[in-house]
Write an enzyme that holds these catalytic residues in place. Structure first.
Site, PDB file in Angstrom:
ATOM      1  N   GLY A 160      23.389   0.187  39.710  1.00 22.01           N
ATOM      2  CA  GLY A 160      22.691   0.436  41.251  1.00 22.01           C
ATOM      3  C   GLY A 160      23.352  -0.539  42.333  1.00 22.01           C
TER       4      GLY A 160
ATOM      5  CG  HIS B 176      24.774  -8.019  49.733  1.00 20.87           C
ATOM      6  ND1 HIS B 176      25.368  -6.795  50.037  1.00 20.87           N
ATOM      7  CD2 HIS B 176      23.374  -7.941  50.298  1.00 20.87           C
ATOM      8  CE1 HIS B 176      24.551  -6.246  50.890  1.00 20.87           C
ATOM      9  NE2 HIS B 176      23.424  -6.778  51.076  1.00 20.87           N
TER      10      HIS B 176
END
Ligand code: GRF
Length: 193
Positions: free
Chosen positions: A146, A112
């Site tokens: 999540g 990320h």
């Protein structure tokens, strides 16, 4: 090296992180091999790159499946047909359901472009610039249910320079992504996390 771990990569686009993993895994002493690349977009440029390295490729469009579960179950079947031990998400632009994530828990990682837990989600470079941050970076993390919330494995930091644009900042971060993703995968398969 014998007993190299088998890795599948999920992509949606250009696949530069995928390419970095493929390059790293060409070293004879790298403890993993890339055995398959799966895209949810048939036109993803990364698919051709993987194929040019003799790696198995497949594309599956979620829209062709009656439900997300069936799409993800089919991805699992494909990954299992390649006998993968680990899954790397590399610019895979789909949020994954809980069943799929749990199926690969502890064996699936993502890269990320931010210093998680800061800047989860999309458009990280623009948001970092807008906030006037002086530091930015990237994170390799476990995938958990999540979004961008799994435990971090490795991070790299870069400065945000006064005259940075989204493009210059993204390029500086991307160079670090290509460095730490193979390193993090190596740590994972060697049980060094
Ligand atoms: C990278 O910035 C990665 O951090 C994010 O999506 C982008 C994918 O780029 N998850 P690429 O397809 O690996 O070039």
């Amino acid at each position: 090296m014998t007993d190299r771990k088998r890795v599948g990569i999920l992509i949606s686009g250009r696949g530069s992180n995928m390419s970095a993993l493929i390059e790293a895994a060409r070293a004879p002493d790298y403890p993993a091999e890339i055995v398959g690349v799966l895209s949810n977009k048939a036109a993803a440029p990364g698919l051709e790159i993987a194929a040019s390295h003799g790696i198995a490729t497949a594309s599956l469009a979620q829209s062709k499946f009656p439900s997300r579960e069936m799409f993800e179950d089919t991805m699992t079947l494909m990954l299992e047909s390649w006998e993968v031990d680990y899954v790397c998400l590399a610019g895979f632009m789909r949020v994954l359901g809980e069943d799929f994530v749990n199926r690969w828990a502890g064996r699936m990682i993502n890269i990320h472009p931010s210093l998680l837990p800061d800047y989860k989600g999309l458009d990280t470079h623009a948001r970092v610039l807008a906030a006037g941050e002086t530091e930015h970076g990237c994170t390799v993390h476990y995938v958990s249910p999540g979004l961008d919330e799994g435990e971090a494995i490795l991070q790299a930091r870069v400065p945000v320079l006064p005259d940075d644009t989204e493009e210059t900042l993204a390029a500086r971060v991307l160079a670090e992504e290509h460095r730490i993703y193979p390193e993090a995968l190596k740590m994972l398969v060697l049980g060094q996390v």
